[in-house]
Design an enzyme around this catalytic site. Structure first.
Site, PDB file in Angstrom:
ATOM      1  N   ILE A   1       0.901  -1.154   0.000  1.00 42.51           N
ATOM      2  CA  ILE A   1       0.000   0.000   0.000  1.00 42.51           C
ATOM      3  C   ILE A   1       0.938   1.202   0.000  1.00 42.51           C
ATOM      4  CG2 ILE A   1      -1.621   1.458   1.277  1.00 42.51           C
ATOM      5  CD1 ILE A   1      -2.902  -0.949   2.478  1.00 42.51           C
TER       6      ILE A   1
ATOM      7  N   ASN B   1       9.977   1.721   9.600  1.00 43.45           N
ATOM      8  CA  ASN B   1       8.894   2.523   9.040  1.00 43.45           C
ATOM      9  C   ASN B   1       7.776   2.665  10.081  1.00 43.45           C
ATOM     10  OD1 ASN B   1       6.907   3.753   7.489  1.00 43.45           O
ATOM     11  ND2 ASN B   1       7.097   2.340   5.773  1.00 43.45           N
TER      12      ASN B   1
ATOM     13  N   TYR C   1      -0.930   0.106  10.651  1.00 45.52           N
ATOM     14  CA  TYR C   1      -1.436  -1.269  10.717  1.00 45.52           C
ATOM     15  C   TYR C   1      -1.870  -1.646  12.132  1.00 45.52           C
ATOM     16  CZ  TYR C   1       0.110  -1.650   5.932  1.00 45.52           C
ATOM     17  OH  TYR C   1       0.276  -1.441   4.594  1.00 45.52           O
TER      18      TYR C   1
ATOM     19  N   LYS D   1      -3.063   0.419  14.360  1.00 45.05           N
ATOM     20  CA  LYS D   1      -4.338   1.135  14.532  1.00 45.05           C
ATOM     21  C   LYS D   1      -5.493   0.358  13.883  1.00 45.05           C
ATOM     22  CE  LYS D   1      -5.730   4.517  11.936  1.00 45.05           C
ATOM     23  NZ  LYS D   1      -5.616   5.533  10.967  1.00 45.05           N
TER      24      LYS D   1
END
Length: 174
Positions: free
Chosen positions: A97, A136, A143, A145
């Site tokens: 993504i 990162n 992710y 969250k």
């Protein structure tokens, strides 16, 4: 902000996919990696041959996020034997993504993520998994969250550099 649309990518979109793929990967990772390793990865990971192969794979799907006809992000999903690691026919892998930096914080990633979950449920997957670079924190927070939990680690090669990805999964309620 106007309506962001998501559409499935076809072989006719390969040049646009190459462009958005290279641009978002560069924006996301160039400051933490050497020019040589970035160049090597971009040339192999986004080559016309590799993207053609991925686009013709029946167990992989790509989607663009678009705003007013402009591509602002994309999503890559893998199923069954096309998953990079687990190869579980009851799972879906979110391989990528990516969103253009200027659209960060505008829910584009969330829209692409929601599309992935919708497809996972349609395919009756029990869970969704992915790998995210340990350096990162923005992606890891995104992710987490969204309910993902860490379950393993694996090595991702960027050029000559071996990097550790955190593997995360989200159990789905079907």
């Amino acid at each position: 902000m106007q309506q962001i649309t998501v559409r499935k990518i076809t072989a006719a979109d390969i040049i646009e996919l190459q462009k958005i793929g290279k641009l978002t990967f560069t924006e996301t990772f160039s400051s933490e990696n050497s020019k040589e390793n970035m160049k090597k990865y971009l040339e192999s990971g986004f080559s016309t041959e590799k993207l053609t192969e991925e686009l013709s794979d029946l167990n992989a799907e790509f989607y663009f996020a678009e705003l007013n006809g402009k591509t602002i992000g994309y999503l890559k999903l893998n199923f069954e034997q096309s998953q990079t690691e687990l190869k579980d026919d009851k799972a879906l892998e979110i391989e990528r993504i990516y969103v253009l930096k200027e659209y960060h914080g505008k829910k584009v990633g969330q829209i692409l993520f929601d599309k992935a979950i919708e497809i996972a449920k349609y395919k009756k997957a029990n869970y969704v998994w992915l790998g995210v670079w340990e350096e990162n924190p923005r992606a890891i927070n995104f992710y987490t969250k969204n309910g993902f939990v860490e379950f393993d680690k694996h090595i991702f090669k960027l050029g000559q550099d071996e990097q550790t990805d955190i593997m995360m999964k989200l159990k789905l309620k079907n």
